[in-house]
Scaffold this active site. Structure first.
Site, PDB file in Angstrom:
ATOM      1  N   GLU A 256      -3.927   9.391   6.543  1.00 40.70           N
ATOM      2  CA  GLU A 256      -4.719  10.115   5.546  1.00 40.70           C
ATOM      3  C   GLU A 256      -5.812  10.941   6.230  1.00 40.70           C
ATOM      4  O   GLU A 256      -6.161  12.024   5.777  1.00 40.70           O
ATOM      5  CB  GLU A 256      -5.304   9.120   4.525  1.00 40.70           C
ATOM      6  CG  GLU A 256      -4.205   8.633   3.586  1.00 40.70           C
ATOM      7  CD  GLU A 256      -4.425   7.259   2.993  1.00 40.70           C
ATOM      8  OE1 GLU A 256      -5.537   6.709   3.098  1.00 40.70           O
ATOM      9  OE2 GLU A 256      -3.454   6.724   2.414  1.00 40.70           O
TER      10      GLU A 256
ATOM     11  N   GLU B 183       2.584   2.953  11.030  1.00 37.06           N
ATOM     12  CA  GLU B 183       2.545   3.201   9.594  1.00 37.06           C
ATOM     13  C   GLU B 183       3.380   4.437   9.263  1.00 37.06           C
ATOM     14  O   GLU B 183       2.866   5.567   9.313  1.00 37.06           O
ATOM     15  CB  GLU B 183       1.097   3.449   9.137  1.00 37.06           C
ATOM     16  CG  GLU B 183       0.183   2.276   9.386  1.00 37.06           C
ATOM     17  CD  GLU B 183      -0.911   2.199   8.340  1.00 37.06           C
ATOM     18  OE1 GLU B 183      -1.032   1.150   7.716  1.00 37.06           O
ATOM     19  OE2 GLU B 183      -1.616   3.203   8.141  1.00 37.06           O
TER      20      GLU B 183
ATOM     21  N   HIS C 214      -5.735   7.170  11.041  1.00 36.07           N
ATOM     22  CA  HIS C 214      -4.907   6.880   9.859  1.00 36.07           C
ATOM     23  C   HIS C 214      -4.266   8.183   9.366  1.00 36.07           C
ATOM     24  O   HIS C 214      -4.889   9.247   9.447  1.00 36.07           O
ATOM     25  CB  HIS C 214      -5.786   6.257   8.764  1.00 36.07           C
ATOM     26  CG  HIS C 214      -4.973   5.724   7.629  1.00 36.07           C
ATOM     27  ND1 HIS C 214      -4.466   6.535   6.640  1.00 36.07           N
ATOM     28  CD2 HIS C 214      -4.544   4.468   7.358  1.00 36.07           C
ATOM     29  CE1 HIS C 214      -3.759   5.780   5.793  1.00 36.07           C
ATOM     30  NE2 HIS C 214      -3.795   4.532   6.207  1.00 36.07           N
TER      31      HIS C 214
ATOM     32  N   ASN D 167      -7.162  -2.477   4.489  1.00 38.03           N
ATOM     33  CA  ASN D 167      -7.833  -1.177   4.511  1.00 38.03           C
ATOM     34  C   ASN D 167      -8.151  -0.796   3.065  1.00 38.03           C
ATOM     35  O   ASN D 167      -7.251  -0.445   2.310  1.00 38.03           O
ATOM     36  CB  ASN D 167      -6.884  -0.158   5.165  1.00 38.03           C
ATOM     37  CG  ASN D 167      -7.414   1.253   5.113  1.00 38.03           C
ATOM     38  OD1 ASN D 167      -8.569   1.492   4.765  1.00 38.03           O
ATOM     39  ND2 ASN D 167      -6.571   2.209   5.467  1.00 38.03           N
ATOM     40  N   TRP D 168      -9.426  -0.872   2.715  1.00 38.37           N
ATOM     41  CA  TRP D 168      -9.797  -0.610   1.311  1.00 38.37           C
ATOM     42  C   TRP D 168      -9.806   0.880   0.978  1.00 38.37           C
ATOM     43  O   TRP D 168      -9.926   1.246  -0.182  1.00 38.37           O
ATOM     44  CB  TRP D 168     -11.183  -1.195   1.016  1.00 38.37           C
ATOM     45  CG  TRP D 168     -11.242  -2.686   1.084  1.00 38.37           C
ATOM     46  CD1 TRP D 168     -10.200  -3.549   1.331  1.00 38.37           C
ATOM     47  CD2 TRP D 168     -12.406  -3.503   0.902  1.00 38.37           C
ATOM     48  NE1 TRP D 168     -10.653  -4.840   1.307  1.00 38.37           N
ATOM     49  CE2 TRP D 168     -12.008  -4.853   1.046  1.00 38.37           C
ATOM     50  CE3 TRP D 168     -13.751  -3.225   0.642  1.00 38.37           C
ATOM     51  CZ2 TRP D 168     -12.895  -5.919   0.934  1.00 38.37           C
ATOM     52  CZ3 TRP D 168     -14.640  -4.291   0.529  1.00 38.37           C
ATOM     53  CH2 TRP D 168     -14.215  -5.626   0.665  1.00 38.37           C
ATOM     54  N   LYS D 169      -9.761   1.722   1.983  1.00 44.80           N
ATOM     55  CA  LYS D 169      -9.822   3.170   1.755  1.00 44.80           C
ATOM     56  C   LYS D 169     -11.068   3.495   0.905  1.00 44.80           C
ATOM     57  O   LYS D 169     -12.093   2.864   1.096  1.00 44.80           O
ATOM     58  CB  LYS D 169      -8.514   3.666   1.121  1.00 44.80           C
ATOM     59  CG  LYS D 169      -7.303   3.201   1.950  1.00 44.80           C
ATOM     60  CD  LYS D 169      -6.017   3.815   1.547  1.00 44.80           C
ATOM     61  CE  LYS D 169      -4.901   3.285   2.449  1.00 44.80           C
ATOM     62  NZ  LYS D 169      -3.605   3.872   2.147  1.00 44.80           N
TER      63      LYS D 169
ATOM     64  N   SER E   3       2.960  -0.168   2.211  1.00 43.76           N
ATOM     65  CA  SER E   3       3.429  -0.946   1.063  1.00 43.76           C
ATOM     66  C   SER E   3       3.721  -2.404   1.392  1.00 43.76           C
ATOM     67  O   SER E   3       4.680  -2.988   0.894  1.00 43.76           O
ATOM     68  CB  SER E   3       4.656  -0.270   0.424  1.00 43.76           C
ATOM     69  OG  SER E   3       4.311   1.034  -0.015  1.00 43.76           O
TER      70      SER E   3
ATOM     71  N   GLY F  30       1.494   3.692   0.338  1.00 42.78           N
ATOM     72  CA  GLY F  30       1.129   3.880  -1.061  1.00 42.78           C
ATOM     73  C   GLY F  30       2.286   4.318  -1.944  1.00 42.78           C
ATOM     74  O   GLY F  30       2.085   4.750  -3.073  1.00 42.78           O
TER      75      GLY F  30
ATOM     76  N   GLY G 203      -2.922  -1.670   2.564  1.00 37.56           N
ATOM     77  CA  GLY G 203      -3.786  -0.827   1.743  1.00 37.56           C
ATOM     78  C   GLY G 203      -3.920  -1.418   0.348  1.00 37.56           C
ATOM     79  O   GLY G 203      -4.703  -2.333   0.108  1.00 37.56           O
ATOM     80  N   GLY G 204      -3.104  -0.919  -0.582  1.00 37.24           N
ATOM     81  CA  GLY G 204      -3.205  -1.288  -1.996  1.00 37.24           C
ATOM     82  C   GLY G 204      -3.299  -2.793  -2.250  1.00 37.24           C
ATOM     83  O   GLY G 204      -4.147  -3.243  -3.029  1.00 37.24           O
TER      84      GLY G 204
HETATM   85  P1  PGA Z   1      -0.479   0.776   1.459  1.00 41.31           P
HETATM   86  O1  PGA Z   1      -1.394   1.462   2.585  1.00 41.31           O
HETATM   87  O2  PGA Z   1      -0.384  -0.683   1.805  1.00 41.31           O
HETATM   88  O3  PGA Z   1      -1.200   1.031   0.166  1.00 41.31           O
HETATM   89  O4  PGA Z   1       0.854   1.445   1.513  1.00 41.31           O
HETATM   90  C1  PGA Z   1      -1.275   1.105   3.934  1.00 41.31           C
HETATM   91  C2  PGA Z   1      -2.255   1.904   4.760  1.00 41.31           C
HETATM   92  O5  PGA Z   1      -2.454   3.083   4.474  1.00 41.31           O
HETATM   93  O6  PGA Z   1      -2.871   1.369   5.718  1.00 41.31           O
END
Ligand code: PGA
Length: 255
Positions: free
Chosen positions: A97, A167, A95, A9-11, A211, A173, A232-233
């Site tokens: 966020e 999640e 998600h 997930n590149w956000k 993470s 993050g 994500g990251g």
């Molecule tokens: P993260 O994000 O790997 O940066 O913790 C995961 C996500 O939000 O899907």
């Protein structure tokens, strides 16, 4: 046997040019790969160009959100049909966020999910508790509420097309990963909910997100109930994302 999924997930990261460059490199790294499905979720602006780049490769493309209407006066939103036309086969829905920053609720998740299914997309639906919920011992209550609200009214047939991503919000993050056994416990709980609501949950793929890194993927994937990861990251660099995708190698490298 559930086929694992590793999704990135590149956000709100990467321009079109950066996304295409990443996709080209990843394509070369995953040629001939069979052990898992690989999905990347660029921002809307890069979807079509990235999807063009990965055509005829094992990489699938996901959008990060979708509106429930087919079209209409919804400034800033994108419909499932538009996403399909851009070359997506998957879409991330709910998600944390989006829930936190855009007021998404279990009800909007449900509406988006139905629109995605109607358009033939595979929804990756995110659920997870906050730290406050976990500390208060409410993890299962929160997951049950998100599950029941998000998946309300679906048929078993609809449900069989969905991927769930567990999640925990406190692990996203933050560098603070749930331990494999902690994550697996929630996955087992979600599978029990699915069994109760839809009868058959043996085929349901539940991804862990929060993470995930090359260093912890093997331990997570060693859990019977963890069917993949939403990253994500660590999905933003080709090296780290490829290392996660190639987790069987990381498993072999461990003493
Ligand atoms: P993260 O994000 O790997 O940066 O913790 C995961 C996500 O939000 O899907």
């Amino acid at each position: 046997m559930r086929h694992p999924v590793i999704a990135g997930n590149w956000k709100m990261h990467k321009t079109i040019a950066q996304g295409v460059a990443f996709a080209r490199q990843l394509k070369a790294r995953v040629a001939g790969l069979h052990h898992c499905d690989v999905v990347i979720a660029p921002p809307f602006t890069a979807l079509a160009a990235v999807a063009d780049t990965v055509r005829d490769s094992p990489i699938a493309v996901a959008a990060q959100d979708v509106h429930w209407d087919r079209e209409g006066a919804h400034t800033g939103d994108v419909s499932a049909g538009m996403i399909v036309e851009a070359g997506c086969s998957h879409v991330i829905i709910g998600h944390s966020e989006r829930r936190q920053e855009h007021g998404e609720t279990d009800e909007t998740v449900n509406r988006k999910l139905r629109a995605a299914l109607a358009a033939g997309l595979v929804p990756i639906v995110c659920v997870g508790e906050t730290l406050r919920d976990r500390d208060a011992g409410r993890t299962e209550d929160v997951l049950a509420r998100q599950f029941e609200g998000g998946f309300a009214g679906l048929t078993a047939q609809d449900f069989s097309r969905i991927i769930v991503a567990y999640e925990p919000v406190w692990a996203i993050g933050t560098g603070r990963t749930a331990t494999p056994s902690m994550a697996a416990e929630s996955h087992r709980f979600l599978r029990r909910l699915a069994e109760k609501a839809f009868g058959a949950a043996a085929g349901l793929r539940i991804l862990y997100g929060g993470s995930v890194k090359p260093e912890n993927i093997a331990g997570l994937m060693a859990e019977e109930d963890i069917d993949g990861a939403l990253v994500g990251g660590a999905s933003l660099e080709v090296d780290s994302f490829s290392a996660i995708v190639n987790y069987p190698q990381a498993r072999r490298d461990q003493p």
